[in-house]
Scaffold this active site. Structure first.
Site, PDB file in Angstrom:
ATOM      1  N   ASP A 108      23.546  24.881   9.667  1.00  0.00           N
ATOM      2  CA  ASP A 108      23.010  25.650  11.047  1.00  0.00           C
ATOM      3  C   ASP A 108      23.284  27.281  10.684  1.00  0.00           C
ATOM      4  O   ASP A 108      24.086  27.479   9.787  1.00  0.00           O
ATOM      5  CB  ASP A 108      23.830  25.276  12.477  1.00  0.00           C
ATOM      6  CG  ASP A 108      23.344  25.895  13.487  1.00  0.00           C
ATOM      7  OD1 ASP A 108      22.226  26.282  13.790  1.00  0.00           O
ATOM      8  OD2 ASP A 108      24.151  26.455  14.270  1.00  0.00           O
ATOM      9  N   GLY A 135      17.265  26.558  14.769  1.00  0.00           N
ATOM     10  CA  GLY A 135      16.456  26.467  15.984  1.00  0.00           C
ATOM     11  C   GLY A 135      15.915  27.897  16.162  1.00  0.00           C
ATOM     12  O   GLY A 135      15.130  28.025  17.297  1.00  0.00           O
ATOM     13  N   LYS A 144      16.642  17.938  12.641  1.00  0.00           N
ATOM     14  CA  LYS A 144      17.554  18.479  11.662  1.00  0.00           C
ATOM     15  C   LYS A 144      18.208  16.785  11.040  1.00  0.00           C
ATOM     16  O   LYS A 144      18.368  16.657   9.799  1.00  0.00           O
ATOM     17  CB  LYS A 144      18.666  19.031  12.338  1.00  0.00           C
ATOM     18  CG  LYS A 144      18.495  20.619  12.642  1.00  0.00           C
ATOM     19  CD  LYS A 144      19.542  21.172  13.318  1.00  0.00           C
ATOM     20  CE  LYS A 144      19.444  22.547  13.883  1.00  0.00           C
ATOM     21  NZ  LYS A 144      20.446  23.351  14.302  1.00  0.00           N
ATOM     22  N   ASN A 157      23.844  21.040  19.382  1.00  0.00           N
ATOM     23  CA  ASN A 157      22.396  21.037  18.841  1.00  0.00           C
ATOM     24  C   ASN A 157      22.568  20.339  17.380  1.00  0.00           C
ATOM     25  O   ASN A 157      21.569  19.929  16.571  1.00  0.00           O
ATOM     26  CB  ASN A 157      21.619  22.045  18.840  1.00  0.00           C
ATOM     27  CG  ASN A 157      22.011  23.143  18.186  1.00  0.00           C
ATOM     28  OD1 ASN A 157      23.159  23.602  18.284  1.00  0.00           O
ATOM     29  ND2 ASN A 157      21.073  24.093  17.532  1.00  0.00           N
ATOM     30  N   ASP A 158      23.605  20.664  16.799  1.00  0.00           N
ATOM     31  CA  ASP A 158      23.996  20.053  15.399  1.00  0.00           C
ATOM     32  C   ASP A 158      24.799  18.660  15.257  1.00  0.00           C
ATOM     33  O   ASP A 158      24.688  18.209  14.148  1.00  0.00           O
ATOM     34  CB  ASP A 158      24.865  21.041  14.663  1.00  0.00           C
ATOM     35  CG  ASP A 158      24.260  22.454  14.640  1.00  0.00           C
ATOM     36  OD1 ASP A 158      23.232  22.731  14.491  1.00  0.00           O
ATOM     37  OD2 ASP A 158      25.248  23.643  15.043  1.00  0.00           O
TER      38      ASP A 158
END
Length: 1345
Positions: free
Chosen positions: A417, A698, A844, A867-868
């Site tokens: 990320d 993102g 991802k 989000n990871d």
């Protein structure tokens, strides 16, 4: 794939991706029996909503519960082939007719292994339960019967109305109904969702904004019809039906689970999606059971060993049948068969199973216990590593799993990320250009020490200045103070054109809450230069300009989006003049400037290019004066577009476009996004270790590219950077095709018809046919390789990786389709850097899954936000950064720490050591057990195939548990080949793990061959000697127990000497365990044959005094010594020859270090200087690009920097340079050959280059090049180089001659001479030493890397 006919067409883009084969990453698709087509939710009506059986708000990430734990855990454990194998053996041992060993020899270790594993799994799941309960038991205020009642999150249902208060987490995906803020706005922080810590604004529908109290909300009975649950974080499509009207809903009306309410007193919302249906959980992915490649190989090897065991059993059973028929029949009169046996065939059948039991120790159960203990030890080493401890956050590294440590030494791809992982997410106003004048000190692109000015002191004349703001250019402050109009207007734009919220906690103490960190930095800069943003209302903006309070009327906000790439405000100043202020991307803004601004635009463009070269984030700033008539006409059109029910976004965009024309340029800003400490150095070192790093973010494209330059992933030296932005399948396919064509064309132009310089380094893509480097590089033998199915793919492998690929999220969605994913992967793998922008959390994970599936490489994902989580769970290894964005990533990870720079230590030190130790452990373990077990096989031919054991059952039981367990454990936990500093200095040491060289099927067969050879020696030498030997009194020595004691003693001594040879790093624990195990063996041996035990257990210990009698014979000791010498000498000879003729890089590094230490002892000061440089280890790298200023550490110039220093050899020690030549001739060729074999579809032959005829292959100096510099060792400290030839024919002479030069106090030759000698030795011809040589080396090695 079929699509239900009644799904609204507008929802196809959302539903179609969910139907793909990769939908398994979404956890909720299996919860309901059929796919949900649309969702209908009625407010305050649980009975109606329960008809649809929507998921509750309870989440569950655990695997077991009290009822299912035992059954499920045992089922999982018996999926391990070895556990099933031992269970089968246990059943056999319970049959008395075939078992010659007691059942406890198997059941005790098996139960022990199952129990230890079950306790570990139960502990892990307990913490998952604890985390789930903590979340599910959070309190929320739910409107039930018109009264707000406190309910646990797990009891919230779809359709409930919830009240949220400031700083509370959002319990479920809510439709915002009303807010305490004006215009029903509310502010949320979405760090858990998208990794961004900046605030975002949400707004309710105007029709529901009046529902601000429980009584009116209790009467609300609106019905929402919307899309089914999906993982799209940035979109929502639905309709609210209420009072016979319908209202369109968008993502701006939604509050998603995982967000935090900020700067908002309270708000109300209706639950649309709950629990596993929420977008947060849809993106979380499944919890996968991760196993290492060694585990998978072990399962295969266990099956092979079982097959080998069956073959040996069959051979011995056939021998039993023949012996019983031909010889055994003669003994029937006095030695009849046991009652069940009535013929020789049945005797052979029972003999087969007896031998299966006896020979089962080729894979003992203790192997798996030892593996778990070693992994646990490696995990504690990671937890205890003080160099991975962050004192600022008081956070230590943590190994959250114990099963993946050795996989850390085999990583080939890292998926990272950006925000919060590579960067600190801290923006700093660095430079600016105003009216053609550049302000802000230009950073030294060489990174050399430079005395910088002190930060400006703003507090003396501006009491509202932010004390944390730093700027160094006095001329800009002077321009403000003398009243330059352009400068004032510039900062006025920054103070007005934004969406920042201001909070004044006390008089003069301003706190800004920005939707974007960039905006916060710009507004703070304006604040410090005297243009202070104080507060705002929906219709006004209050500022303080150079001490004067002013209130501007806010007429309109033309907000930013990804398509517009700009933001504008229209304000009326106190004098009544209307002006539009705009800031945005220069590429967009310059197109909308007035034609008279051309000259200023050219100057500003030059400044912007300079800023972009420094990796800074840039924005252009402009304004336009509007008349009252222009404003009235445009505002009417704007209001019409704003109220439109159809195509509202398009109409607003057209209105914005109309007014944002003929603007006047003011200047540009340059903001630095601070990288985390050590990120560029870490990426450089990992790249030298042949690890590819992909950034999946993102964030928007411009930001990601800027960070790519800052952290050295992207450089100006690259041939081309490809941008893929297509919105359709055809456009994406075409852009990828053009990228591949450009790569091949550039390669042909660069090579100029010659052989590619990157021959031997063409594994960047891995879809070749075995002819690496294209047809031009194939030898006659290689021409026999089968023709490639995809010629462009094969040719791409010869490209040296001087390209980069940047792809956006909407393009990536098409690129990941089944018919295009291979093309995307080929293109991406041919690039040195890959950046994926605007990707969703699930995308991802899909990228990681794509590389896992096609490349068969070990992948590592690292991130810090929720989000990871999906990619962290998908990758072989997941690493969580405990940073600013919550703990979701850490909770889902396998390893966690607080700084990205610790990744190099995790992989290059802990990972490499763990892999090395585990491989050495396994090789030795299989060797010692084959040596132990195969003696039974040879003995079978001399005992009538009667399944009689050579050793007594106590020795068989204790051999793996006591006699040989601790030495191999010590080696598996503490062993090293080179010290940690050398692991960081020479990243190429990491490559054997990537190629799986240290333990594979070939190494396994070598180990068992050595074990079988040892068993032959251990059986036949004592058998041959003792069969005709006698004691001093004439009594023969050829009895069973004497032979058993002699063989067992020789075995223990041989395997102890062997592990002493295998141990590369001796500690007191190794000495104690090895020699202590030998002492333990003799102690137990004499105890078991003593009169004391015989008197207590006469039926168990039959052979009284046998050990004393046997080991008291000199002949027995001579026999043991002879067997030991015959077993060990061939091993020693082989290793010495291999070390001399074909040393590995680790051998070279270790040898050079030894020579360096010996030669530096007389030179006190030189030794100390070198010691300081070595002790610095990886930290020396931090000084290379840092210069003398802390402020210069993050905005690197990407024209000339860290990478060139490494490849040029300027920062290498001389011994390292000689080492590079030595290792390249003796190590790189076989590593490269194996890399080709691994990545190619078929095997290609490889010719080892010889001295003087190797100029067709790029000299891979990076194979052993020192990644750390020698800044600490001055010429006076490290010694001078003598003026004599430094390279000899012998590899040993190469290293010695360079170190010999270091002995002398003075000399005339420099680094250039050594570099010249390298070229002479490699046949490249002499070069003129001096300033021109290092760049030549850098040019050749750059293609190799």
């Amino acid at each position: 794939m079929t699509i239900p006919k009644d799904i609204p067409e507008k929802w196809f883009p959302i539903i179609l991706p969910l139907k793909r084969k990769k939908e398994g990453l979404s956890s909720s698709t299996k919860i309901r029996k059929r796919a949900e087509e649309e969702r209908r939710v009625r407010a305050n009506d649980r009975e109606y909503n329960e008809k649809f059986q929507y998921a509750s708000n309870c989440i569950m990430t655990s695997k077991y519960n009290i009822i299912t734990f035992l059954a499920v855990n045992l089922f999982e454990q018996f999926q391990e082939v070895a556990n099933t194998y031992f269970l089968f053996l246990l059943i056999l041992q319970l049959i008395p007719q075939i078992s010659s060993l007691s059942w406890f020899t198997t059941i005790v270790p098996l139960v022990l292994v199952l129990s230890i594993t079950a306790v570990k799994d139960a502990t892990d799941d307990y913490f998952r339960h604890k985390s789930d309960n903590q979340v599910n038991n959070r309190q929320s205020q739910v409107l039930i019967g018109g009264i707000l009642q406190k309910e646990k999150w797990m009891n919230v249902r779809v359709g409930d109305i919830i009240k949220l208060e400031n700083n509370q987490f959002v319990a479920a995906d809510l439709l915002l109904l009303s807010s305490s803020e004006p215009h029903s706005l509310c502010y949320i922080e979405t760090a858990e969702l998208d990794g961004e810590t900046n605030m975002k604004v949400r707004q309710s529908l105007s029709v529901t904004s009046e529902l601000g109290d429980p009584n009116s909300l209790a009467q609300f009975n609106g019905e929402v019809v919307c899309e089914p649950p999906n993982n799209k974080l940035d979109r929502f499509c639905g309709t609210l039906y209420w009072k016979d009207c319908k209202y369109a809903l968008s993502n701006q009306n939604m509050l998603l689970r995982g967000c935090v309410l900020r700067n908002t007193e309270s708000c109300y919302g209706i639950v649309i999606f709950a629990g596993p249906d929420t977008k947060l959980m849809q993106n979380s992915g499944r919890t996968k059971f991760k196993r290492t490649s060694i585990d998978r190989l072990m399962n295969t090897l266990v099956l092979w060993i079982f097959g080998f065991l069956v073959c040996m059993g069959v051979i011995l059973a056939i021998g039993n049948a023949v012996w019983e028929k031909e010889v055994g029949a003669l003994f029937q009169s006095f030695l009849p068969w046991d009652p069940p046996v009535d013929n020789f065939l049945f005797s052979a059948f029972l003999s087969f199973w007896s031998y299966v039991i006896i020979l089962n120790t080729v894979v003992p159960i203790s192997l798996y216990v030892s593996v778990e203990v070693i992994r646990l030890g490696h995990s504690y080493f990671i937890n205890w590593d003080r160099r991975m401890f962050c004192s600022r956050s008081n956070t230590a590294a943590e190994a959250r799993t114990t099963t993946l440590n050795e996989e850390l030494g085999q990583v080939e791809y890292i998926f990272s990320d950006k925000t919060g992982t590579l960067t600190q997410n801290i923006m700093i106003f660095n430079k600016c250009s105003i009216n053609g004048h550049a302000y802000g000190e230009v950073m030294d692109i060489q990174g050399s020490l430079q005395k910088r000015a002190q930060p400006l002191d703003f507090s003396a004349w501006n009491p509202l200045a932010d004390p944390g703001f730093c700027f160094y250019d006095q001329s800009l402050l002077e321009a403000v103070m003398v009243g330059e109009p352009a400068v004032h207007e510039f900062f006025r734009v920054l103070s007005l054109c934004h969406t920042v919220m201001s909070e004044e906690k006390s008089e003069g103490e301003l706190v800004y809450k920005a939707q974007s960190p960039d905006e916060g930095a710009l507004v703070t800069a304006a604040r410090n230069f005297g243009f202070v943003f104080r507060s705002r209302t929906p219709g006004t903006i209050t500022t303080q300009e150079l001490g004067n309070a002013l209130t501007y009327t806010l007429l309109a906000i033309l907000d930013f989006n990804n398509i517009r790439k700009r933001m504008s405000v229209i304000v009326r100043n106190p004098e009544g003049r209307i002006r539009l202020y705009c800031k945005g991307a220069d590429t967009v803004l310059f197109e909308r400037l007035h034609s008279c601004d051309q000259e200023l635009m050219n100057v500003t463009s030059d400044h912007l290019n300079e800023y972009a070269g420094d990796g800074l984030r840039t924005l252009a700033v402009a304004y336009r004066d509007l008349s009252e008539e222009q404003w009235e006409k445009w505002s009417e059109r704007y209001r019409g577009a704003d109220k439109a029910t159809d195509c509202r976004d398009d109409r607003l965009a057209a209105a914005y476009e109309e007014i944002e024309q003929d603007m006047m340029l003011l200047g540009a800003t340059a903001i630095e996004d601070k990288l985390q400490e050590g990120v560029p150095e870490t990426i450089a070192i990992l790249s030298l270790a042949n690890i590819k790093i992909w950034v999946l973010t993102g964030d928007k494209q411009e930001t990601a590219v800027n960070i790519g330059y800052s952290c050295k992933m992207l450089t100006d030296d690259m041939t081309e950077i490809f941008i893929v932005n297509g919105h359709t399948v055809q456009s994406v396919r075409e852009e990828l095709r053009k990228a591949r064509e450009r790569m091949l064309e550039s390669a042909r132009i660069r090579d100029g018809g010659k052989e590619a310089e990157a021959q031997g380094w063409g594994g960047a893509c891995g879809f070749g046919n075995g002819c690496e480097g294209g047809a031009a590089n194939c030898t006659p033998d290689e021409s026999k390789c089968p023709a490639p199915q995809a010629p462009p793919s094969s040719l791409l492998e010869s490209i040296s990786g001087e390209f980069a690929l940047v792809i956006s999220g909407h393009s990536l969605a098409h690129a990941l389709e089944a018919d295009m994913e291979r093309e995307f992967l080929e293109t991406a793998c041919a690039c040195r850097a890959v950046i994926c922008c605007r990707v969703t959390p699930l995308q991802k994970a899909l990228v990681v899954e794509l590389v896992k599936r096609h490349k068969k490489a070990v992948t590592l994902a690292i991130g810090d936000g929720a989000n990871d989580v999906s990619m962290i769970k998908t990758a072989h290894i997941g690493v969580g950064i405990s940073g600013q964005e919550g703990i979701q990533a850490v909770l889902a990870s396998d390893y966690s720490f607080s700084q990205f720079r610790f990744l190099q230590r995790l992989l290059l030190v802990h990972g490499r050591w763990s892999y090395l130790r585990m491989c050495r452990f396994l090789c030795y373990f299989f060797y010692k057990n084959f040596a132990f077990t195969m003696v039974h096989f040879w003995f079978g031919f001399f005992c009538g195939f009667s399944a009689q054991t050579v050793y007594d059952q106590y020795f068989i039981t204790l051999y793996n548990i006591v006699y040989t367990s601790l030495p191999v454990l010590a080696m598996g936990i503490f062993d090293q080949d080179v010290p940690e500093q050398r692991s960081l200095e020479y990243p190429k040491l990491y490559e054997p793990g990537q190629l799986n060289l240290l333990f594979n099927k070939r190494e396994f067969f070598i180990c068992i061959a050595q074990g079988i050879y040892t068993s032959v020696v251990l059986f036949f030498i004592p058998y041959g000697v003792l069969s005709h030997a006698t004691q001093s009194n004439g009594v023969p020595l050829a009895d069973y127990q004497t032979f058993a004691v002699t063989t067992a003693t020789a075995l223990v001594i041989v395997v102890s000497v062997q592990i002493a040879l295998d141990t590369g790093y001796w500690t007191a624990i190794n000495h104690f365990f090895i020699w202590g195990s030998l002492g333990t063996y003799f102690t137990i041996l004499f105890a078991m044959h003593s009169s004391i035990l015989f008197s207590i257990f006469p039926k168990q210990f039959h052979f009284l005094g046998s050990a004393h009698n046997t080991l008291g014979q000199p002949l027995v000791w001579l026999t043991i010594a002879l067997a030991t010498v015959i077993c060990i000498v061939p091993v020693l000879a082989f290793r010495f020859l291999k070390l001399d003729l074909k040393p590995q890089l680790s051998d070279t590094v270790r040898y050079t270090q030894l020579v360096r230490q010996k030669k530096r002892k007389p030179c006190g000061r030189a030794g100390r200087g070198a010691g300081r440089a070595g002790a610095a280890g990886g930290s020396a790298l931090g000084r290379l690009g840092r210069g003398g200023s802390r402020r210069s550490g993050y905005a690197f110039a990407h024209q000339e920097g860290f990478g060139e220093l490494i490849t040029s050899g300027k920062n290498m020690r001389l011994s390292s340079l000689a080492l590079a030549t030595f290792a390249s001739r003796h190590s790189s060729s076989w590593i490269d050959t194996l890399r080709k074999k691994k990545h190619a579809n078929s095997t290609s032959s490889h010719n080892t280059p010889t001295n003087g005829d190797d100029n067709t292959q790029a000299p891979p100096l990076s194979t052993a090049s020192s990644a750390t510099g020698s800044q600490d060792a001055t010429p006076g400290e490290a010694g001078q180089v003598c003026n004599e030839p430094v390279l000899k024919n012998s590899p040993d002479d190469i290293a010695l001659s360079v170190v010999r030069c270091a002995e002398r106090e003075a000399g005339g030759c420099g680094a250039g001479t050594v570099q010249e000698a390298v070229f002479v030795e490699r046949g490249a011809g002499p070069r003129t030493s001096g300033a021109g040589s290092p760049p030549a080396i850098a040019e050749e090695t750059s293609s190799g890397e």
